[in-house]
Design a protein around this motif. Structure first.
Motif, PDB file in Angstrom:
ATOM      1  N   THR A  46      84.008  40.635  33.878  1.00  0.00           N
ATOM      2  CA  THR A  46      83.172  39.041  34.162  1.00  0.00           C
ATOM      3  C   THR A  46      81.787  39.276  34.312  1.00  0.00           C
ATOM      4  OG1 THR A  46      85.436  38.698  35.309  1.00  0.00           O
ATOM      5  CG2 THR A  46      83.603  37.422  35.797  1.00  0.00           C
ATOM      6  N   PRO A  47      81.135  38.508  33.455  1.00  0.00           N
ATOM      7  CA  PRO A  47      79.665  38.479  33.592  1.00  0.00           C
ATOM      8  C   PRO A  47      79.339  37.050  34.531  1.00  0.00           C
ATOM      9  CG  PRO A  47      80.425  37.237  31.730  1.00  0.00           C
ATOM     10  CD  PRO A  47      81.570  37.683  32.369  1.00  0.00           C
ATOM     11  N   THR A  48      78.077  37.203  34.982  1.00  0.00           N
ATOM     12  CA  THR A  48      77.219  36.252  35.628  1.00  0.00           C
ATOM     13  C   THR A  48      75.808  36.154  35.202  1.00  0.00           C
ATOM     14  OG1 THR A  48      76.725  37.655  37.441  1.00  0.00           O
ATOM     15  CG2 THR A  48      78.872  36.359  37.631  1.00  0.00           C
ATOM     16  N   TYR A  49      75.420  35.151  35.332  1.00  0.00           N
ATOM     17  CA  TYR A  49      74.070  34.794  34.648  1.00  0.00           C
ATOM     18  C   TYR A  49      73.417  33.803  35.537  1.00  0.00           C
ATOM     19  CZ  TYR A  49      76.022  36.696  30.108  1.00  0.00           C
ATOM     20  OH  TYR A  49      76.732  37.400  29.321  1.00  0.00           O
ATOM     21  N   THR A  50      72.023  34.295  35.842  1.00  0.00           N
ATOM     22  CA  THR A  50      71.204  33.056  36.363  1.00  0.00           C
ATOM     23  C   THR A  50      71.035  31.992  35.408  1.00  0.00           C
ATOM     24  OG1 THR A  50      68.872  32.856  37.240  1.00  0.00           O
ATOM     25  CG2 THR A  50      69.019  33.973  35.453  1.00  0.00           C
ATOM     26  N   ASP A  51      70.639  30.703  35.885  1.00  0.00           N
ATOM     27  CA  ASP A  51      70.654  29.484  35.053  1.00  0.00           C
ATOM     28  C   ASP A  51      69.569  29.573  34.022  1.00  0.00           C
ATOM     29  OD1 ASP A  51      71.402  27.233  37.575  1.00  0.00           O
ATOM     30  OD2 ASP A  51      72.752  28.593  36.364  1.00  0.00           O
ATOM     31  N   SER A  52      68.615  30.231  34.360  1.00  0.00           N
ATOM     32  CA  SER A  52      67.404  30.287  33.023  1.00  0.00           C
ATOM     33  C   SER A  52      67.740  31.197  31.705  1.00  0.00           C
ATOM     34  CB  SER A  52      66.066  30.708  33.756  1.00  0.00           C
ATOM     35  OG  SER A  52      66.540  32.057  34.171  1.00  0.00           O
ATOM     36  N   VAL A  53      68.801  31.854  31.862  1.00  0.00           N
ATOM     37  CA  VAL A  53      69.099  32.845  30.638  1.00  0.00           C
ATOM     38  C   VAL A  53      70.696  32.512  30.212  1.00  0.00           C
ATOM     39  CG1 VAL A  53      67.700  34.632  31.592  1.00  0.00           C
ATOM     40  CG2 VAL A  53      70.137  34.758  31.882  1.00  0.00           C
ATOM     41  N   LEU A  85      63.762  34.461  23.110  1.00  0.00           N
ATOM     42  CA  LEU A  85      62.934  34.986  24.179  1.00  0.00           C
ATOM     43  C   LEU A  85      61.865  34.023  24.333  1.00  0.00           C
ATOM     44  CD1 LEU A  85      63.075  38.811  23.820  1.00  0.00           C
ATOM     45  CD2 LEU A  85      63.721  37.527  25.725  1.00  0.00           C
ATOM     46  N   LYS A  86      61.535  33.829  25.589  1.00  0.00           N
ATOM     47  CA  LYS A  86      60.526  32.755  25.789  1.00  0.00           C
ATOM     48  C   LYS A  86      59.295  33.597  26.722  1.00  0.00           C
ATOM     49  CE  LYS A  86      63.760  28.999  26.654  1.00  0.00           C
ATOM     50  NZ  LYS A  86      64.254  27.978  27.467  1.00  0.00           N
ATOM     51  N   PRO A  87      58.194  32.953  26.858  1.00  0.00           N
ATOM     52  CA  PRO A  87      57.024  33.989  27.499  1.00  0.00           C
ATOM     53  C   PRO A  87      57.487  33.998  28.889  1.00  0.00           C
ATOM     54  CG  PRO A  87      56.079  32.414  25.892  1.00  0.00           C
ATOM     55  CD  PRO A  87      57.705  32.089  25.695  1.00  0.00           C
ATOM     56  N   GLU A  88      58.042  33.047  29.595  1.00  0.00           N
ATOM     57  CA  GLU A  88      58.534  33.127  30.679  1.00  0.00           C
ATOM     58  C   GLU A  88      59.477  34.259  31.153  1.00  0.00           C
ATOM     59  OE1 GLU A  88      58.484  30.437  29.111  1.00  0.00           O
ATOM     60  OE2 GLU A  88      60.071  28.926  29.577  1.00  0.00           O
ATOM     61  N   ASP A  89      60.074  34.832  30.042  1.00  0.00           N
ATOM     62  CA  ASP A  89      60.979  36.013  30.168  1.00  0.00           C
ATOM     63  C   ASP A  89      60.108  37.293  30.279  1.00  0.00           C
ATOM     64  OD1 ASP A  89      63.054  34.473  27.745  1.00  0.00           O
ATOM     65  OD2 ASP A  89      63.516  34.593  30.047  1.00  0.00           O
ATOM     66  N   THR A  90      59.003  37.200  30.353  1.00  0.00           N
ATOM     67  CA  THR A  90      58.207  38.496  30.525  1.00  0.00           C
ATOM     68  C   THR A  90      58.100  39.024  31.944  1.00  0.00           C
ATOM     69  OG1 THR A  90      56.476  37.715  28.763  1.00  0.00           O
ATOM     70  CG2 THR A  90      55.732  39.221  30.479  1.00  0.00           C
ATOM     71  N   ALA A  91      58.606  40.413  32.146  1.00  0.00           N
ATOM     72  CA  ALA A  91      58.853  40.883  33.318  1.00  0.00           C
ATOM     73  C   ALA A  91      59.065  42.380  33.279  1.00  0.00           C
ATOM     74  CB  ALA A  91      59.815  40.282  34.061  1.00  0.00           C
ATOM     75  N   VAL A  92      59.006  43.195  34.219  1.00  0.00           N
ATOM     76  CA  VAL A  92      59.869  44.254  34.324  1.00  0.00           C
ATOM     77  C   VAL A  92      61.034  44.217  34.566  1.00  0.00           C
ATOM     78  CG1 VAL A  92      59.736  46.422  35.217  1.00  0.00           C
ATOM     79  CG2 VAL A  92      57.725  45.453  35.038  1.00  0.00           C
ATOM     80  N   TYR A  93      62.180  44.818  33.813  1.00  0.00           N
ATOM     81  CA  TYR A  93      63.541  44.521  33.791  1.00  0.00           C
ATOM     82  C   TYR A  93      64.134  45.982  34.575  1.00  0.00           C
ATOM     83  CZ  TYR A  93      63.770  40.232  31.347  1.00  0.00           C
ATOM     84  OH  TYR A  93      63.417  38.775  30.993  1.00  0.00           O
ATOM     85  N   TYR A  94      64.768  45.613  35.434  1.00  0.00           N
ATOM     86  CA  TYR A  94      65.283  46.896  36.380  1.00  0.00           C
ATOM     87  C   TYR A  94      67.116  46.795  36.317  1.00  0.00           C
ATOM     88  CZ  TYR A  94      60.914  47.246  38.491  1.00  0.00           C
ATOM     89  OH  TYR A  94      59.455  47.255  38.830  1.00  0.00           O
ATOM     90  N   CYS A  95      67.583  47.811  35.865  1.00  0.00           N
ATOM     91  CA  CYS A  95      68.898  47.884  35.720  1.00  0.00           C
ATOM     92  C   CYS A  95      69.533  48.444  37.248  1.00  0.00           C
ATOM     93  CB  CYS A  95      69.517  49.211  34.716  1.00  0.00           C
ATOM     94  SG  CYS A  95      71.118  49.731  34.504  1.00  0.00           S
ATOM     95  N   ASN A  96      70.720  47.873  37.406  1.00  0.00           N
ATOM     96  CA  ASN A  96      71.145  47.949  38.915  1.00  0.00           C
ATOM     97  C   ASN A  96      72.726  48.211  38.829  1.00  0.00           C
ATOM     98  OD1 ASN A  96      73.032  46.075  40.912  1.00  0.00           O
ATOM     99  ND2 ASN A  96      71.273  47.082  41.953  1.00  0.00           N
ATOM    100  N   ALA A  97      73.069  49.247  39.817  1.00  0.00           N
ATOM    101  CA  ALA A  97      74.478  49.489  39.815  1.00  0.00           C
ATOM    102  C   ALA A  97      74.761  49.450  41.157  1.00  0.00           C
ATOM    103  CB  ALA A  97      74.596  50.782  39.316  1.00  0.00           C
TER     104      ALA A  97
END
Length: 125
Positions: free
Chosen positions: A56-63, A85-97
């Motif tokens: 089961t996935p969950t997403y933040t609204d902006s994506v 992809l949009k400029p506002e997607d620019t970020a450091v992405y971190y994997c989480n478990a």
């Protein structure tokens, strides 16, 4: 649990990227995996998560509608397919478990979060 993330880079707006996160160690104890991101000057925010047991996935609204999270159970790997992809997607992405086993291999009620190293995603306009 150890997490190894990969797949970031520089793209233009409208293009796509796929991030990967491979888990190792006490993978049996992982209940959810996901991706967070942190843009300069902002707090870290959830992007997407996926339940290991039923997918089961969950997403933040902006994506929503642009990003897709998926998993490969055999490889203990989670993917984040990022389209349009949009400029506002620019970020450091971190994997989480999130795991019910702590670093000392003892049960942790409520679970404990593990983080991979960040991978930079830059979207130019």
């Amino acid at each position: 649990v150890q997490l190894q993330a990969s797949g970031g880079g520089l793209v233009q707006a409208g293009e796509s990227l796929r991030l990967s996160c491979a888990a190792s160690g006490s993978v049996f104890s992982i209940t959810t995996m996901g991706w967070y991101r942190q843009a300069p000057g902002n707090q870290r925010e959830l992007v997407a998560t996926i339940r290991v047991d039923d997918g089961t996935p969950t997403y933040t609204d902006s994506v929503k509608g642009r990003f897709t999270i998926s998993r490969d159970d055999a490889k203990h790997t989670v993917y984040l397919e990022m389209n349009s992809l949009k400029p506002e997607d620019t970020a450091v992405y971190y994997c989480n478990a999130n795991s019910f086993v702590g670093p000392d291999r003892k049960y942790v009620p409520g679970g404990v979060d593990y983080w991979g190293q960040g991978t930079l995603v830059t979207v130019s306009s």
